[in-house]
Structure formats: C-alpha cells, structure tokens
Design a protein around this motif. Sequence first.
Motif, PDB file in Angstrom:
ATOM      1  N   LEU A 188     -87.911  68.278  17.379  1.00  0.00           N
ATOM      2  CA  LEU A 188     -88.425  66.941  17.091  1.00  0.00           C
ATOM      3  C   LEU A 188     -89.635  66.725  17.987  1.00  0.00           C
ATOM      4  CD1 LEU A 188     -88.348  64.107  15.820  1.00  0.00           C
ATOM      5  CD2 LEU A 188     -86.766  63.425  17.634  1.00  0.00           C
ATOM      6  N   THR A 230     -90.176  66.891  12.305  1.00  0.00           N
ATOM      7  CA  THR A 230     -89.058  67.798  12.569  1.00  0.00           C
ATOM      8  C   THR A 230     -89.444  69.170  12.025  1.00  0.00           C
ATOM      9  OG1 THR A 230     -87.962  67.236  10.472  1.00  0.00           O
ATOM     10  CG2 THR A 230     -87.350  65.953  12.418  1.00  0.00           C
ATOM     11  N   GLY A 266     -93.730  64.627  18.437  1.00  0.00           N
ATOM     12  CA  GLY A 266     -94.477  63.432  18.072  1.00  0.00           C
ATOM     13  C   GLY A 266     -95.861  63.433  18.678  1.00  0.00           C
ATOM     14  N   LEU A 291     -90.295  66.292  21.924  1.00  0.00           N
ATOM     15  CA  LEU A 291     -89.368  65.226  22.300  1.00  0.00           C
ATOM     16  C   LEU A 291     -87.977  65.773  22.569  1.00  0.00           C
ATOM     17  CD1 LEU A 291     -90.506  62.445  19.800  1.00  0.00           C
ATOM     18  CD2 LEU A 291     -91.297  62.893  22.124  1.00  0.00           C
ATOM     19  N   TYR A 342     -89.939  55.371  21.874  1.00  0.00           N
ATOM     20  CA  TYR A 342     -90.770  56.508  21.466  1.00  0.00           C
ATOM     21  C   TYR A 342     -92.077  56.591  22.261  1.00  0.00           C
ATOM     22  CZ  TYR A 342     -93.464  53.636  17.948  1.00  0.00           C
ATOM     23  OH  TYR A 342     -94.249  52.713  17.292  1.00  0.00           O
ATOM     24  N   ALA A 381     -87.055  59.982  11.524  1.00  0.00           N
ATOM     25  CA  ALA A 381     -87.283  61.318  12.092  1.00  0.00           C
ATOM     26  C   ALA A 381     -86.111  61.745  12.965  1.00  0.00           C
ATOM     27  CB  ALA A 381     -88.579  61.317  12.900  1.00  0.00           C
ATOM     28  N   LYS A 382     -85.592  60.836  13.772  1.00  0.00           N
ATOM     29  CA  LYS A 382     -84.432  61.169  14.608  1.00  0.00           C
ATOM     30  C   LYS A 382     -83.227  61.522  13.759  1.00  0.00           C
ATOM     31  CE  LYS A 382     -84.030  57.573  17.315  1.00  0.00           C
ATOM     32  NZ  LYS A 382     -83.469  56.748  18.425  1.00  0.00           N
ATOM     33  N   TYR A 430     -98.842  68.405  19.761  1.00  0.00           N
ATOM     34  CA  TYR A 430     -97.662  67.557  19.631  1.00  0.00           C
ATOM     35  C   TYR A 430     -96.863  67.604  20.924  1.00  0.00           C
ATOM     36  CZ  TYR A 430     -98.102  66.773  14.592  1.00  0.00           C
ATOM     37  OH  TYR A 430     -98.530  66.379  13.346  1.00  0.00           O
ATOM     38  N   TYR A 479     -89.899  56.480  13.195  1.00  0.00           N
ATOM     39  CA  TYR A 479     -89.229  57.171  14.295  1.00  0.00           C
ATOM     40  C   TYR A 479     -87.739  57.338  14.047  1.00  0.00           C
ATOM     41  CZ  TYR A 479     -87.595  57.894  19.143  1.00  0.00           C
ATOM     42  OH  TYR A 479     -86.999  58.368  20.276  1.00  0.00           O
ATOM     43  N   TYR A 531     -98.059  56.414  14.978  1.00  0.00           N
ATOM     44  CA  TYR A 531     -97.397  57.537  15.632  1.00  0.00           C
ATOM     45  C   TYR A 531     -96.752  58.427  14.570  1.00  0.00           C
ATOM     46  CZ  TYR A 531     -98.028  55.828  20.381  1.00  0.00           C
ATOM     47  OH  TYR A 531     -98.574  55.443  21.581  1.00  0.00           O
ATOM     48  N   PHE A 552     -94.242  61.535  13.717  1.00  0.00           N
ATOM     49  CA  PHE A 552     -93.097  62.298  14.204  1.00  0.00           C
ATOM     50  C   PHE A 552     -92.792  63.404  13.199  1.00  0.00           C
ATOM     51  CE2 PHE A 552     -92.808  57.930  15.638  1.00  0.00           C
ATOM     52  CZ  PHE A 552     -92.744  58.102  17.009  1.00  0.00           C
ATOM     53  N   ILE A 566     -92.891  60.022  24.328  1.00  0.00           N
ATOM     54  CA  ILE A 566     -94.107  60.800  24.094  1.00  0.00           C
ATOM     55  C   ILE A 566     -94.941  60.898  25.365  1.00  0.00           C
ATOM     56  CG2 ILE A 566     -96.347  60.728  22.900  1.00  0.00           C
ATOM     57  CD1 ILE A 566     -94.882  59.899  20.390  1.00  0.00           C
TER      58      ILE A 566
END
Length: 222
Positions: free
Chosen positions: A105, A118, A107, A97, A75, A141-142, A94, A138, A114, A116, A79
């Motif tokens: 997405l 969506t 970050g 990504l 990540y 978030a993914k 932001y 992270y 950090y 993140f 970023i």
Amino acid sequence: MSEKYYKELARILAKNEIETAPPEKNTLPILLNGNSVCRVEPSGDVCIFPNDVRSPEADELYHRVAPFSRMVKEYMTAIERAPLLKATALDEDYKLLTEFNSTVLAGRETEHGYMFVTWERDYEGTGVIYGGYYLDAYEAAKQDFAVRAGLIQNQRLFSNDQLLNIYQSINNTFEAGYELTQEDEKILSGIQEQIEDILPDANERIATIRQKALDAIQGQTM
C-alpha cells in the motif's frame, strides 16, 4: 503541518458539501448556514467553542466531520513519515505506507489530491504489478490492501449500498411495530450505530435514494 492539513481537510470537506471558514485560533471552523458549529484542531480532533452554534443539525454535522478529520490526519501523517517505495520501473515516487504478504500500500500527493495504490510484488520482489489506483479514496485503498494481503476475507465486507439497505431494513423493522425484546432492540440499534460510524450521513443518503425513486415514478406517470 497544520496549515497544510487544514487546506487538505477543507478540500475534502468541500467535496462532501461541508463548508469551512479560513483557519483561526489554530483551528479550522466548520460552518452551517455561515455560522461556526465546531472546529477541527491540528490533532484531527473536533471541538466545540462556547460561541459555536448548537442545534440538532449542528450536532449531526459534528458527527459527519469527525471521520473526515481523522482520515485526513491519518493519511497525511503516514505519507509524511513513510519511506520511499523501492520498486523498479515506477514513473513517480511513492511512499510505502505498509507491506504484508507481498502486497504493498503506497501513496503520494498529486496536483489533484492524494493518490493511493495497492500493488503486488513481482516474482523477484524488486518491482510491483497489478496496481489498484485510488484518488482521494484512502479508506477504499486500505480495504483493498487488507483483502489482497489476506488480512480479511472479501465476503466479510459490505458495500455502502448494502450497508444502507441493512440500515433502512432496521428502520422498517422499528417502524412496523414488531414485538421485539429489549435485547433485540439493543442489538439492532448497535448495528445502526456501527453503520453510522462508517456512513455518518446514512439517513441523508437514504432520503436522496427515496427522492430519486419517487421522481422516476412521477416521471413515468406524466
């Protein structure tokens, strides 16, 4: 980059009760009882030096550290290289990504770690709406991005609690002495290995859950 990476990785490891020492020889030492057991390189790989302590506990710690080192490297690199997210009415900058199927997405680095997020693109495609925010999360978030973008069905995902239950159920199956074929044992062991890749401390988590349940029972009987 390596100095900033080591600082962030040490912070994340500390949150997960993993001790580190200041960087040396362009590596980040990982400590067990004050002794170095392995080291993280600038690439995110975990290596073992000749003088590092070896033991079953050290090996377990090695496998716990590896997912964190890869995740933080991923990540931070993403970023650093990503372009700014172009969207109206955002209070902060932001980095974009990835984007797919009108799902975003993004970050950014904050004072507390950090962040993140969506989002979904609005009707005109110039702004973003329905934000899901993940501080120091992270992987979550993914996963949220993949579901919201339609890349994976939510029903195919298991929560950490569900994975632990599956892991312990397999343990119970082995301990019960059921007659299993070699193929069945191989499949069940493979499932546990997959879970360990996601939750390297699966056994520790299960032990903690059991202890809490035992403490609760003892508290009720006192």
